[in-house]
Design an enzyme around this catalytic site. Structure first.
Site, PDB file in Angstrom:
ATOM      1  N   HIS A  18       0.840  -1.207   0.000  1.00 31.45           N
ATOM      2  CA  HIS A  18       0.000   0.000   0.000  1.00 31.45           C
ATOM      3  C   HIS A  18       0.877   1.260   0.000  1.00 31.45           C
ATOM      4  O   HIS A  18       0.630   2.201  -0.742  1.00 31.45           O
ATOM      5  CB  HIS A  18      -0.882   0.065   1.264  1.00 31.45           C
ATOM      6  N   LYS A  42     -17.891  -6.824   7.083  1.00 36.58           N
ATOM      7  CA  LYS A  42     -16.536  -7.377   7.040  1.00 36.58           C
ATOM      8  C   LYS A  42     -15.896  -7.117   8.404  1.00 36.58           C
ATOM      9  O   LYS A  42     -15.745  -5.957   8.802  1.00 36.58           O
ATOM     10  CB  LYS A  42     -15.762  -6.636   5.943  1.00 36.58           C
ATOM     11  N   ARG A  91      -2.084  -6.220  -8.347  1.00 35.82           N
ATOM     12  CA  ARG A  91      -1.032  -7.222  -8.165  1.00 35.82           C
ATOM     13  C   ARG A  91      -1.117  -8.320  -9.209  1.00 35.82           C
ATOM     14  O   ARG A  91      -0.138  -8.679  -9.834  1.00 35.82           O
ATOM     15  CB  ARG A  91      -1.140  -7.869  -6.769  1.00 35.82           C
ATOM     16  N   SER A 129      -2.869  -7.809   2.986  1.00 32.90           N
ATOM     17  CA  SER A 129      -3.240  -7.670   4.398  1.00 32.90           C
ATOM     18  C   SER A 129      -3.739  -9.008   4.945  1.00 32.90           C
ATOM     19  O   SER A 129      -3.488  -9.335   6.108  1.00 32.90           O
ATOM     20  CB  SER A 129      -4.324  -6.614   4.577  1.00 32.90           C
TER      21      SER A 129
HETATM   22  P1  ADP Z   1      -9.882  -3.649  -0.011  1.00 35.18           P
HETATM   23  O1  ADP Z   1     -10.536  -4.179   1.216  1.00 35.18           O
HETATM   24  O2  ADP Z   1     -10.609  -2.525  -0.675  1.00 35.18           O
HETATM   25  O3  ADP Z   1      -9.401  -4.699  -1.011  1.00 35.18           O
HETATM   26  P2  ADP Z   1      -7.127  -3.386   0.774  1.00 35.18           P
HETATM   27  O4  ADP Z   1      -6.655  -2.633   1.961  1.00 35.18           O
HETATM   28  O5  ADP Z   1      -6.969  -4.857   0.781  1.00 35.18           O
HETATM   29  O6  ADP Z   1      -8.618  -2.933   0.570  1.00 35.18           O
HETATM   30  O7  ADP Z   1      -6.444  -2.808  -0.541  1.00 35.18           O
HETATM   31  C1  ADP Z   1      -6.572  -1.471  -0.966  1.00 35.18           C
HETATM   32  C2  ADP Z   1      -5.940  -1.333  -2.354  1.00 35.18           C
HETATM   33  O8  ADP Z   1      -4.552  -1.612  -2.260  1.00 35.18           O
HETATM   34  C3  ADP Z   1      -6.471  -2.288  -3.399  1.00 35.18           C
HETATM   35  O9  ADP Z   1      -6.502  -1.625  -4.661  1.00 35.18           O
HETATM   36  C4  ADP Z   1      -5.475  -3.392  -3.438  1.00 35.18           C
HETATM   37  O10 ADP Z   1      -5.434  -4.042  -4.696  1.00 35.18           O
HETATM   38  C5  ADP Z   1      -4.203  -2.602  -3.201  1.00 35.18           C
HETATM   39  N1  ADP Z   1      -3.131  -3.440  -2.643  1.00 35.18           N
HETATM   40  C6  ADP Z   1      -3.193  -4.290  -1.607  1.00 35.18           C
HETATM   41  N2  ADP Z   1      -2.007  -4.906  -1.394  1.00 35.18           N
HETATM   42  C7  ADP Z   1      -1.168  -4.423  -2.346  1.00 35.18           C
HETATM   43  C8  ADP Z   1       0.199  -4.692  -2.699  1.00 35.18           C
HETATM   44  N3  ADP Z   1       0.934  -5.586  -2.032  1.00 35.18           N
HETATM   45  N4  ADP Z   1       0.739  -4.028  -3.741  1.00 35.18           N
HETATM   46  C9  ADP Z   1      -0.019  -3.138  -4.440  1.00 35.18           C
HETATM   47  N5  ADP Z   1      -1.314  -2.846  -4.173  1.00 35.18           N
HETATM   48  C10 ADP Z   1      -1.887  -3.484  -3.147  1.00 35.18           C
END
Ligand code: ADP
Length: 152
Positions: A18, A42, A91, A129
């Site tokens: 992130h 969630k 990703r 995450s």
């Molecule tokens: P959500 O619950 O909306 O999926 P996340 O916190 O999991 O929220 O992710 C927010 C954004 O960050 C999403 O667009 C996700 O694809 C991106 N993201 C999550 N992990 C990574 C990573 N390792 N590298 C790049 N982008 C990521």
């Protein structure tokens, strides 16, 4: 007009993946609002307050970043905050399929908002995450996946 982007997500917890997306997007925008979506269906591992406080600590010196939370539709939050861009990370092809659906529906609901995608750095591709939460639950080491500010 100011270029304002919203980076929506659960950030449960925020990871190096992130952070990399946010830092790479910063030169493109006047302001990035990192916003935790409140989703009653969630359940999260970390409280909203805890997640907000980690993100604020990480970006404390960055004047262009605001950290907050929102309920309801992301496009409504963007409109409220005059943000014409939604920031997301990609990703894998699974991310793409998921993001394509959300992005196209958002665009139908609010045609003035563009979703901007960043491809993840190769070394961040396996980080999510949910994997971080799983490793934490089983007592493993997540120090290569999260920033040092995330102390739990
Ligand atoms: P959500 O619950 O909306 O999926 P996340 O916190 O999991 O929220 O992710 C927010 C954004 O960050 C999403 O667009 C996700 O694809 C991106 N993201 C999550 N992990 C990574 C990573 N390792 N590298 C790049 N982008 C990521």
């Amino acid at each position: 007009m100011e270029r304002i982007a919203v980076f929506p997500g659960s950030f449960d917890p925020i990871t190096l993946g992130h952070i990399s997306i946010i830092r790479r997007a910063l030169p493109l925008f006047d302001k990035i609002i990192i916003s935790i979506g409140i989703n009653s269906e969630k359940s999260s591992m970390f409280s909203l307050e805890q997640r907000l406080s980690w993100i604020r600590k990480i970006f404390i010196a960055e004047k262009k970043i605001e950290v907050t939370s929102y309920g309801g539709l992301t496009v409504d939050f963007c409109t409220e905050r005059n943000a014409n861009y939604i920031l997301r990370g990609l990703r894998t092809s699974t991310d793409f399929e998921f993001e394509r659906g959300i992005g196209q529906v958002n665009r139908k609901m609010a045609s003035h908002i563009e979703t901007v995608f960043f491809l993840t750095e190769p070394e961040h591709t396996p980080i999510s995450s949910s994997i971080v939460r799983d490793v934490i639950k089983h007592g493993g080491d997540v120090s290569s996946m999260i920033p040092e500010e995330v102390e739990y």
